[in-house]
Design a protein around this motif. Sequence first.
Motif: not given
Length: 491
Positions: A254-255, A258-259, A482, A485, A489
């Motif tokens: 999961r980590r 998402r990172t 990445r 993303s 953010r």
Amino acid sequence: MTGPAGHEDGTPPGEAGRFDRRLIAPLVLGSVLNPVNSSMLAVALIPIGRAFGAPPSQTAWLVSGLYLATAVGQPVIGRLVDLYGPRRLYLWGTALAGAAGLLGTLAPELWVLVVSRVLLGFGTSAAFPASMSLLRSEAGRTGGGSPAGILAALSAGNQVIAVVGPALGGLLIGAGGWQLIFAVNVPLSLACLVLGALWLPRTVPSGTGTRVDVPGMLLFAGALTSFMFFLMAPGVAHAYLVALGLAAGALFVRRELRTGEPFMDLRVLAGNAPLLLTYVRQCLAYCTAYAFFYGYGQWLQEARGLNASQAGLLLVPLSATAVAVTALTGRRGRIRGALVVGAAVQCAGCAVLLLLGDGSPLWLLVSLSALVGVPHGLIGLANQNALYVQADPARMGTSAGLLRTSMYVGALFAAAANAAFFHDGATSAGLHSLARLLLGVAAVFLLVCVADRTLGRDGGVGGPAPQKSGPGPAAQEGGGQRRRSARRRAR
């Protein structure tokens, strides 16, 4: 003219198009730190136990501690190699190995000695991923293909140490006690530091990003450690370790998905089927190899009635054959052919185990040891060559570390199998039961090698030269995701 360490642009000195052979000495010397610490301890467990009044169940942590630290440390340090460059991690790792050796030499209690071994595992985990990363960048500088001869030298160096390690350990213990097998790390690490500082280039890291995914590394370490602890003592009473491993693994996935800058880019890794198959092959091959090495050695002493020195001599043909096979085939850089032949001979070696009995003649024992050396010399080098061409150059350190992790997972499966079949001693009946399991594992390994068409028709690794532009399309796509993303953010 400045040495390699003086270059800041990542270009080592030397004539264009030619590999800088001054890199060989620090790379080979650094890569043997781990096997020398693994092999020397084999003859030191009894004197260490006597010195501290500890039973075998406690001194076994000296072995397990190194394996656990290495299995976790290889990919973690490999990722740091990708982010900060191989030279820095190589120097820090070898320095840690020297400090750990000094700690072990002066250890007043067994638990301090175990801590020393854990630190040795982490310290010696830096050299292999750093070496693979440097070889890849050097091949990019020279515009050449796979440096098959250098890869073979790394593999042969590890095999030679596996041969002389126990004998060296015995000589050191006889000369000054078990402390010397820890003290020897001090001069070895100093030599690595000097050679590394002089000749290793200050390469510019090829990996994208600058952040270290500490939570991802910790979750990976927690999941792997839980599973490995269970393998060391499988049973219903320890089933909670499997549950902990699964929970940590789920959080890790999961980590990482998402990172923005993951420790392990699972999307890219999942899309690299050839590399995943290489990890599977490494685990299967070394499950059989380690189970044979330790199981056969125990059987020679308990069932065949040989002493420790005689049993050790009968294992020398295995390592000698492996070194000879690596020297003869290493420069050809073949992958698929070497894997298929190695897997077939591994099956044959497991079948011969079924013929052994308490009175087996010495010629058969020597012949079997020499026969099993053939796959040992072929498979490890072939998987190393495969990883070299399959891994994303921007994550070569992480990928190389995972190859070593796969090997140690196979070793722990082997340890669990030996413990199960030799529960009441290393009898011939137990050896035959172990052989039937290993024959099945080797057969699966052979099928995987035959069915894997991703290695190409001839299995060569020469191919096109590594590109200097960085990662391939899959990695570039991951990097683009990445970056997008990160921009979202920021907005």
